[in-house]
Enzyme design. Structure first.
Site, PDB file in Angstrom:
ATOM      1  N   CYS A 115     -27.705  51.141 -35.218  1.00 30.14           N
ATOM      2  CA  CYS A 115     -28.474  51.702 -36.330  1.00 30.14           C
ATOM      3  C   CYS A 115     -28.372  50.863 -37.600  1.00 30.14           C
ATOM      4  O   CYS A 115     -29.028  51.158 -38.605  1.00 30.14           O
ATOM      5  CB  CYS A 115     -27.982  53.116 -36.643  1.00 30.14           C
ATOM      6  SG  CYS A 115     -27.928  54.152 -35.188  1.00 30.14           S
ATOM      7  N   GLU A 175     -32.794  49.468 -31.715  1.00 28.15           N
ATOM      8  CA  GLU A 175     -31.776  49.541 -30.669  1.00 28.15           C
ATOM      9  C   GLU A 175     -32.384  50.168 -29.414  1.00 28.15           C
ATOM     10  O   GLU A 175     -31.684  50.386 -28.440  1.00 28.15           O
ATOM     11  CB  GLU A 175     -30.569  50.336 -31.141  1.00 28.15           C
ATOM     12  CG  GLU A 175     -30.835  51.801 -31.352  1.00 28.15           C
ATOM     13  CD  GLU A 175     -29.557  52.572 -31.607  1.00 28.15           C
ATOM     14  OE1 GLU A 175     -28.639  52.031 -32.214  1.00 28.15           O
ATOM     15  OE2 GLU A 175     -29.502  53.724 -31.176  1.00 28.15           O
ATOM     16  N   HIS A 207     -26.800  56.553 -43.773  1.00 33.46           N
ATOM     17  CA  HIS A 207     -27.293  56.628 -42.396  1.00 33.46           C
ATOM     18  C   HIS A 207     -27.038  58.055 -41.936  1.00 33.46           C
ATOM     19  O   HIS A 207     -25.937  58.584 -42.113  1.00 33.46           O
ATOM     20  CB  HIS A 207     -26.554  55.626 -41.493  1.00 33.46           C
ATOM     21  CG  HIS A 207     -26.803  55.895 -40.050  1.00 33.46           C
ATOM     22  ND1 HIS A 207     -28.067  55.942 -39.526  1.00 33.46           N
ATOM     23  CD2 HIS A 207     -25.954  56.185 -39.023  1.00 33.46           C
ATOM     24  CE1 HIS A 207     -27.999  56.230 -38.233  1.00 33.46           C
ATOM     25  NE2 HIS A 207     -26.733  56.393 -37.907  1.00 33.46           N
TER      26      HIS A 207
HETATM   27  N1  CAA Z   1     -21.639  77.981 -36.055  1.00 30.29           N
HETATM   28  C1  CAA Z   1     -21.517  77.009 -37.003  1.00 30.29           C
HETATM   29  N2  CAA Z   1     -20.911  75.818 -36.775  1.00 30.29           N
HETATM   30  C2  CAA Z   1     -20.468  75.586 -35.531  1.00 30.29           C
HETATM   31  C3  CAA Z   1     -20.576  76.526 -34.500  1.00 30.29           C
HETATM   32  C4  CAA Z   1     -21.195  77.772 -34.798  1.00 30.29           C
HETATM   33  N3  CAA Z   1     -21.348  78.738 -33.883  1.00 30.29           N
HETATM   34  N4  CAA Z   1     -20.028  76.007 -33.392  1.00 30.29           N
HETATM   35  C5  CAA Z   1     -19.586  74.765 -33.705  1.00 30.29           C
HETATM   36  N5  CAA Z   1     -19.860  74.503 -34.998  1.00 30.29           N
HETATM   37  C6  CAA Z   1     -19.597  73.277 -35.748  1.00 30.29           C
HETATM   38  C7  CAA Z   1     -18.232  72.682 -35.461  1.00 30.29           C
HETATM   39  O1  CAA Z   1     -17.203  73.333 -36.193  1.00 30.29           O
HETATM   40  C8  CAA Z   1     -18.466  71.259 -35.875  1.00 30.29           C
HETATM   41  O2  CAA Z   1     -18.449  71.165 -37.276  1.00 30.29           O
HETATM   42  P1  CAA Z   1     -17.293  70.299 -38.029  1.00 30.29           P
HETATM   43  O3  CAA Z   1     -17.392  68.920 -37.462  1.00 30.29           O
HETATM   44  O4  CAA Z   1     -17.681  70.368 -39.457  1.00 30.29           O
HETATM   45  O5  CAA Z   1     -16.017  70.957 -37.690  1.00 30.29           O
HETATM   46  C9  CAA Z   1     -19.922  70.986 -35.475  1.00 30.29           C
HETATM   47  O6  CAA Z   1     -20.502  72.278 -35.292  1.00 30.29           O
HETATM   48  C10 CAA Z   1     -20.047  70.183 -34.185  1.00 30.29           C
HETATM   49  O7  CAA Z   1     -19.394  70.843 -33.162  1.00 30.29           O
HETATM   50  P2  CAA Z   1     -18.275  70.131 -32.245  1.00 30.29           P
HETATM   51  O8  CAA Z   1     -17.168  69.578 -33.083  1.00 30.29           O
HETATM   52  O9  CAA Z   1     -17.927  71.097 -31.163  1.00 30.29           O
HETATM   53  O10 CAA Z   1     -18.977  68.840 -31.650  1.00 30.29           O
HETATM   54  P3  CAA Z   1     -19.942  68.659 -30.413  1.00 30.29           P
HETATM   55  O11 CAA Z   1     -19.197  68.631 -29.154  1.00 30.29           O
HETATM   56  O12 CAA Z   1     -21.092  69.592 -30.518  1.00 30.29           O
HETATM   57  O13 CAA Z   1     -20.504  67.183 -30.698  1.00 30.29           O
HETATM   58  C11 CAA Z   1     -21.317  65.308 -31.898  1.00 30.29           C
HETATM   59  C12 CAA Z   1     -21.016  66.790 -31.978  1.00 30.29           C
HETATM   60  C13 CAA Z   1     -20.059  64.530 -31.559  1.00 30.29           C
HETATM   61  C14 CAA Z   1     -21.852  64.844 -33.249  1.00 30.29           C
HETATM   62  C15 CAA Z   1     -22.395  65.098 -30.787  1.00 30.29           C
HETATM   63  O14 CAA Z   1     -23.581  65.771 -31.152  1.00 30.29           O
HETATM   64  C16 CAA Z   1     -22.712  63.643 -30.536  1.00 30.29           C
HETATM   65  O15 CAA Z   1     -22.034  62.973 -29.757  1.00 30.29           O
HETATM   66  N6  CAA Z   1     -23.798  63.103 -31.197  1.00 30.29           N
HETATM   67  C17 CAA Z   1     -24.197  61.701 -31.015  1.00 30.29           C
HETATM   68  C18 CAA Z   1     -23.261  60.730 -31.721  1.00 30.29           C
HETATM   69  C19 CAA Z   1     -23.438  60.724 -33.226  1.00 30.29           C
HETATM   70  O16 CAA Z   1     -24.444  61.134 -33.778  1.00 30.29           O
HETATM   71  N7  CAA Z   1     -22.421  60.198 -33.931  1.00 30.29           N
HETATM   72  C20 CAA Z   1     -22.482  60.074 -35.358  1.00 30.29           C
HETATM   73  C21 CAA Z   1     -21.701  58.877 -35.864  1.00 30.29           C
HETATM   74  S1  CAA Z   1     -22.220  57.404 -34.994  1.00 30.29           S
HETATM   75  C22 CAA Z   1     -23.616  56.887 -35.812  1.00 30.29           C
HETATM   76  O17 CAA Z   1     -23.874  57.284 -36.904  1.00 30.29           O
HETATM   77  C23 CAA Z   1     -24.516  55.954 -35.088  1.00 30.29           C
HETATM   78  C24 CAA Z   1     -25.615  56.737 -34.488  1.00 30.29           C
HETATM   79  O18 CAA Z   1     -26.635  56.969 -35.138  1.00 30.29           O
HETATM   80  C25 CAA Z   1     -25.480  57.264 -33.126  1.00 30.29           C
END
Ligand code: CAA
Length: 375
Positions: free
Chosen positions: A112, A80, A234
């Protein structure tokens, strides 16, 4: 006829960014990355490494197990993160591997998911031509916008798989649960180097896709969780895979399958198969004749749940020690290097960064990519 994975190998960058450093620079609690996302390091790539150099390095390691290279008459390159919308990255791989000119070579994409599509197409090809071998490669470098929530989920790597009759690692079974739906959760318009993402929508669609695919897989196969010894996912970040595992397979331990992805980051098309290699390399129990479930997800979106059984003697086909040495010998980049790698889109001849194998991107001249073999 049994068809499946006869050889499998992976590679990644020789360079990494520790997420502890990223967290410090972004003023984020490191626990969010290592506990919340389940990631501790991410692969970062110098300008002389690209999906082609990665793909060749992985493919060279996989085809060392093939006695007759001329039997490879199909090469599918899944990615991709392509740099060319016309010429196939697979053509460069075909050239550097010195494969037969009587070979069908092309690229495919579906985020992916694409390496799974390639694997299934290769399986169908061998079904028709049992003496043939197919080489399928998934190679991706994942870039998100700097200082975004997605930044700690970057990474990259390549997996190469040789598909044949009477495979020596995994027989792929004929049942697949499939789910396609039009959703804008992750996409990369041609003009952009960085993927755009709706993170929350992407994690929701991933889980929903797993539910639908797994239900369909169960109906088609008559199999259930107790028939699966392990499940690989994945892995855009390892917490995602853990959440997916907890949905239906909470009694199964997936630690071994997550070891490599924790320190590589998201390698998109390669990621599920790096999880599989990690499982095979790091599971002490003999997995011979055990059934492994595989969940592949590609944003946009297309997903598949399928399975395979491990072939007795599979350990002779693994390169576990080399894999561990490769990962342990990677170099940390400085903060400045991380930013330079992203800013410098083209290699300059003075660059002497290591690449994953012996091929490097030398320069881009009049939009032509020039590769060389490191002597
Ligand atoms: N200590 C421990 N945990 C903490 C924390 C702390 N101080 N602060 C936050 N967290 C936890 C949160 O509780 C959350 O966990 P849960 O989901 O279990 O509740 C986790 O850390 C993530 O925090 P947020 O919910 O605040 O999310 P974020 O704004 O950091 O974004 C994300 C996370 C959406 C995955 C972002 O990194 C992102 O957009 N990543 C790219 C997209 C992606 O990977 N998507 C996956 C599915 S799509 C796919 O699989 C195709 C692909 O490869 C892209």
């Amino acid at each position: 006829m049994n068809i499946g994975i006869d050889a499998i190998a992976f590679t990644t960058s020789r360079y990494l960014m520790p997420l502890e450093e990223l967290a410090r620079r972004r003023q984020v609690d490191y626990q969010k990355y290592c506990i919340g996302l389940g990631q501790t390091e991410m692969a970062v790539f110098p300008p002389n490494e690209d999906i082609v150099t990665l793909g060749i390095a992985a493919a060279k390691r996989a085809i060392q197990f093939v006695s007759d290279k001329d039997s490879i008459d199909l090469v599918i390159f899944a990615t991709e993160s392509s740099f060319d919308v016309s010429k196939s990255a697979g053509i460069y791989v075909h050239h550097f591997l010195d494969l037969s000119s009587s070979c069908r070579v092309f690229d495919i994409k579906q985020a992916c998911y694409s390496l799974t599509a390639a694997l299934q197409m290769a399986k169908n090809h061998v079904q028709l031509y049992p003496k043939a071998r197919a080489l399928v490669i998934g190679s991706d470098i994942v870039h998100y916008e700097l200082d975004s929530a997605a930044e700690p989920t970057q990474g990259g790597g390549a997996v190469a798989i040789v598909v044949s009759a009477n495979p020596r690692i995994m027989r792929i079974e004929p049942f697949s649960g499939l789910y396609t739906t039009d959703v804008m959760d992750f996409w990369r318009p041609v003009k952009k180097d960085e993927a755009l993402v709706d993170g929350k929508l992407s994690t929701y669609t991933y889980m929903k896709s797993l539910e639908i695919c797994y239900e369909q897989y169960k109906q088609l196969s008559g199999l259930d969780s107790e028939d699966l010894s392990r499940v690989c996912f994945h892995t855009p970040f390892t917490k995602m895979a853990r959440k997916a595992n907890n949905l239906f397979f909470s009694e199964k331990n997936i630690d071994a399958s997550l070891l490599y992805n924790t320190i590589i980051g998201n390698s998109c098309s390669a990621s599920l198969y790096i999880a599989l290699i990690s499982l095979l390399d790091n599971t002490e129990e003999d997995l011979s004749e055990k059934r492994i479930g595989l969940f592949s997800y590609g944003s946009g979106s297309m997903a598949e749940f399928f399975s395979g059984t491990i072939v007795a003697g599979y350990r002779d086909m693994l390169t576990s020690d080399d894999n561990k040495k490769m990962l342990a010998s990677r170099e940390h980049v400085t903060w400045q290097q991380y930013r330079d790698f992203r800013a410098n889109k083209q290699p300059v001849p003075a660059d002497d960064f290591y690449t994953s194998g012996d091929i490097r991107l030398e320069q881009i001249e009049e939009d032509k990519r020039i590769y060389s073999i490191r002597s």
